[in-house]
Motif scaffolding. Structure first.
Motif, PDB file in Angstrom:
ATOM      1  N   ASP A 285       0.803  -1.223   0.000  1.00  0.00           N
ATOM      2  CA  ASP A 285       0.000   0.000   0.000  1.00  0.00           C
ATOM      3  C   ASP A 285       0.835   1.272   0.000  1.00  0.00           C
ATOM      4  N   MET A 286       2.163   1.150  -0.131  1.00  0.00           N
ATOM      5  CA  MET A 286       3.009   2.346  -0.108  1.00  0.00           C
ATOM      6  C   MET A 286       2.686   3.287  -1.262  1.00  0.00           C
ATOM      7  N   GLN A 287       2.099   2.729  -2.337  1.00  0.00           N
ATOM      8  CA  GLN A 287       1.697   3.613  -3.429  1.00  0.00           C
ATOM      9  C   GLN A 287       0.657   4.618  -2.972  1.00  0.00           C
ATOM     10  N   PHE A 288      -0.222   4.211  -2.061  1.00  0.00           N
ATOM     11  CA  PHE A 288      -1.227   5.127  -1.535  1.00  0.00           C
ATOM     12  C   PHE A 288      -0.609   6.133  -0.565  1.00  0.00           C
ATOM     13  N   THR A 289       0.429   5.690   0.148  1.00  0.00           N
ATOM     14  CA  THR A 289       1.133   6.604   1.043  1.00  0.00           C
ATOM     15  C   THR A 289       1.773   7.727   0.242  1.00  0.00           C
ATOM     16  N   PHE A 290       2.414   7.362  -0.852  1.00  0.00           N
ATOM     17  CA  PHE A 290       3.108   8.364  -1.664  1.00  0.00           C
ATOM     18  C   PHE A 290       2.129   9.291  -2.394  1.00  0.00           C
ATOM     19  N   ILE A 291       1.139   8.711  -3.086  1.00  0.00           N
ATOM     20  CA  ILE A 291       0.210   9.565  -3.826  1.00  0.00           C
ATOM     21  C   ILE A 291      -0.648  10.361  -2.860  1.00  0.00           C
ATOM     22  N   GLY A 292      -0.963   9.783  -1.702  1.00  0.00           N
ATOM     23  CA  GLY A 292      -1.708  10.518  -0.685  1.00  0.00           C
ATOM     24  C   GLY A 292      -0.918  11.691  -0.146  1.00  0.00           C
ATOM     25  N   THR A 293       0.377  11.491   0.040  1.00  0.00           N
ATOM     26  CA  THR A 293       1.235  12.597   0.469  1.00  0.00           C
ATOM     27  C   THR A 293       1.196  13.724  -0.556  1.00  0.00           C
ATOM     28  N   GLY A 294       1.295  13.351  -1.825  1.00  0.00           N
ATOM     29  CA  GLY A 294       1.233  14.356  -2.892  1.00  0.00           C
ATOM     30  C   GLY A 294      -0.105  15.067  -2.915  1.00  0.00           C
ATOM     31  N   MET A 295      -1.183  14.322  -2.705  1.00  0.00           N
ATOM     32  CA  MET A 295      -2.514  14.926  -2.707  1.00  0.00           C
ATOM     33  C   MET A 295      -2.683  15.886  -1.534  1.00  0.00           C
ATOM     34  N   TRP A 296      -2.160  15.530  -0.366  1.00  0.00           N
ATOM     35  CA  TRP A 296      -2.262  16.423   0.783  1.00  0.00           C
ATOM     36  C   TRP A 296      -1.391  17.659   0.594  1.00  0.00           C
ATOM     37  N   LEU A 297      -0.213  17.493   0.005  1.00  0.00           N
ATOM     38  CA  LEU A 297       0.619  18.661  -0.305  1.00  0.00           C
ATOM     39  C   LEU A 297      -0.110  19.583  -1.277  1.00  0.00           C
ATOM     40  N   GLY A 298      -0.724  18.990  -2.311  1.00  0.00           N
ATOM     41  CA  GLY A 298      -1.482  19.782  -3.278  1.00  0.00           C
ATOM     42  C   GLY A 298      -2.672  20.474  -2.630  1.00  0.00           C
ATOM     43  N   THR A 299      -3.300  19.799  -1.662  1.00  0.00           N
ATOM     44  CA  THR A 299      -4.438  20.392  -0.963  1.00  0.00           C
ATOM     45  C   THR A 299      -4.002  21.592  -0.134  1.00  0.00           C
ATOM     46  N   VAL A 300      -2.881  21.444   0.573  1.00  0.00           N
ATOM     47  CA  VAL A 300      -2.347  22.577   1.344  1.00  0.00           C
ATOM     48  C   VAL A 300      -2.032  23.748   0.417  1.00  0.00           C
ATOM     49  N   MET A 301      -1.427  23.451  -0.724  1.00  0.00           N
ATOM     50  CA  MET A 301      -1.099  24.496  -1.688  1.00  0.00           C
ATOM     51  C   MET A 301      -2.353  25.172  -2.221  1.00  0.00           C
ATOM     52  N   PHE A 302      -3.371  24.388  -2.521  1.00  0.00           N
ATOM     53  CA  PHE A 302      -4.642  24.929  -3.017  1.00  0.00           C
ATOM     54  C   PHE A 302      -5.288  25.840  -1.971  1.00  0.00           C
ATOM     55  N   VAL A 303      -5.306  25.384  -0.709  1.00  0.00           N
ATOM     56  CA  VAL A 303      -5.864  26.204   0.368  1.00  0.00           C
ATOM     57  C   VAL A 303      -5.069  27.487   0.533  1.00  0.00           C
ATOM     58  N   ASN A 304      -3.746  27.392   0.438  1.00  0.00           N
ATOM     59  CA  ASN A 304      -2.905  28.591   0.537  1.00  0.00           C
ATOM     60  C   ASN A 304      -3.296  29.634  -0.503  1.00  0.00           C
ATOM     61  N   VAL A 305      -3.588  29.169  -1.717  1.00  0.00           N
ATOM     62  CA  VAL A 305      -3.944  30.099  -2.798  1.00  0.00           C
ATOM     63  C   VAL A 305      -5.207  30.873  -2.440  1.00  0.00           C
ATOM     64  N   TRP A 306      -6.244  30.152  -2.020  1.00  0.00           N
ATOM     65  CA  TRP A 306      -7.555  30.790  -1.829  1.00  0.00           C
ATOM     66  C   TRP A 306      -7.711  31.443  -0.456  1.00  0.00           C
ATOM     67  N   ALA A 307      -7.061  30.900   0.558  1.00  0.00           N
ATOM     68  CA  ALA A 307      -7.253  31.421   1.913  1.00  0.00           C
ATOM     69  C   ALA A 307      -6.223  32.472   2.304  1.00  0.00           C
ATOM     70  N   PHE A 308      -5.064  32.478   1.656  1.00  0.00           N
ATOM     71  CA  PHE A 308      -3.993  33.373   2.079  1.00  0.00           C
ATOM     72  C   PHE A 308      -3.409  34.221   0.943  1.00  0.00           C
ATOM     73  N   ILE A 309      -3.020  33.591  -0.165  1.00  0.00           N
ATOM     74  CA  ILE A 309      -2.349  34.337  -1.229  1.00  0.00           C
ATOM     75  C   ILE A 309      -3.302  35.337  -1.878  1.00  0.00           C
ATOM     76  N   TRP A 310      -4.454  34.860  -2.345  1.00  0.00           N
ATOM     77  CA  TRP A 310      -5.384  35.743  -3.052  1.00  0.00           C
ATOM     78  C   TRP A 310      -5.940  36.842  -2.147  1.00  0.00           C
ATOM     79  N   PRO A 311      -6.419  36.554  -0.936  1.00  0.00           N
ATOM     80  CA  PRO A 311      -6.911  37.651  -0.073  1.00  0.00           C
ATOM     81  C   PRO A 311      -5.839  38.704   0.214  1.00  0.00           C
ATOM     82  N   ASN A 312      -4.614  38.278   0.444  1.00  0.00           N
ATOM     83  CA  ASN A 312      -3.548  39.244   0.733  1.00  0.00           C
ATOM     84  C   ASN A 312      -3.087  39.984  -0.514  1.00  0.00           C
ATOM     85  N   GLN A 313      -3.149  39.323  -1.669  1.00  0.00           N
ATOM     86  CA  GLN A 313      -2.798  40.005  -2.920  1.00  0.00           C
ATOM     87  C   GLN A 313      -3.831  41.081  -3.247  1.00  0.00           C
TER      88      GLN A 313
END
Length: 204
Positions: free
Chosen positions: A129-157
């Motif tokens: 199941d390590m494939q899910f660990t790796f792709i899940g890590t990538g998905m969570w990193l992408g989710t954090v990045m997506f939230v950063n865009v809408w919750a922090f970067i865009w409002p402050n810009q």
């Protein structure tokens, strides 16, 4: 041809039409136009929006943020009033669509829960199941990045660019916060991309 290429909208329409021809060709491949074909379309959209999102992220950090201090004061409004708002429009919507298509792709392939739980869904089997660990890590990193865009970067810009009313101190603070969260996304982007690219190659 030069007339076609001189018009951005027409260029993109033709590019999209050519892509649809190729996609239609794949529908006549050995997998037909069933579930696997739809997954391939979802992956194409995920990559398309992702290239636009990360490309603009890198533009902001590799070019705009670094070069802005060198631009004469009288020329800076050209960037802050015209270029940056337009770039941020495509940036934030590409982030949303990248994340959305990633979720759709994971769901359609049947591993959304496994990835979201980093391979711990219904028990973890090392080496399996390590494939899910790796792709899940990538998905969570992408989710954090997506939230950063809408919750922090865009409002402050919006504050930094004067799209909402604010004083000089608030604009300076907004610009710094937007930069820090944008730089955080750059930091997360390479490990995120490593999981996305390598997981597909190694685990299929």
């Amino acid at each position: 041809m030069s007339r076609l290429l001189s018009n951005f909208r027409n260029t993109m329409m033709l590019s999209f039409a050519l892509a649809l021809v190729i996609i239609g060709g794949y529908a006549h491949g050995p997998q037909g136009h069933g579930a696997v074909f739809l997954q391939a379309v979802f992956r194409w959209l995920h990559v398309l929006f992702g290239v636009l999102w990360i490309g603009l992220l890198y533009y902001f950090n590799f070019v705009q943020i670094r070069v802005m201090p060198q631009i004469p004061a009288e020329l800076k409004p050209a960037v802050s009033k015209y270029i940056a708002p337009e770039a941020l429009f495509w940036f934030r919507w590409a982030a949303l669509l990248t994340w959305l298509m990633g979720v759709v792709l994971a769901f359609s392939r049947g591993y959304l829960l496994e990835a979201a739980t980093l391979g711990l869904w219904q028990g973890y089997t090392p080496g399996v199941d390590m494939q899910f660990t790796f792709i899940g890590t990538g998905m969570w990193l992408g989710t954090v990045m997506f939230v950063n865009v809408w919750a922090f970067i865009w409002p402050n810009q919006k504050i930094a660019l004067g799209l909402v009313e604010a004083d000089a101190d608030a604009k300076a603070k907004g610009a710094r916060l937007a930069m820090l969260f944008s730089r955080t996304n750059v930091l997360l982007s390479l490990p995120m991309l490593a999981t996305m690219a390598m997981n597909q190659t190694i685990f299929g």
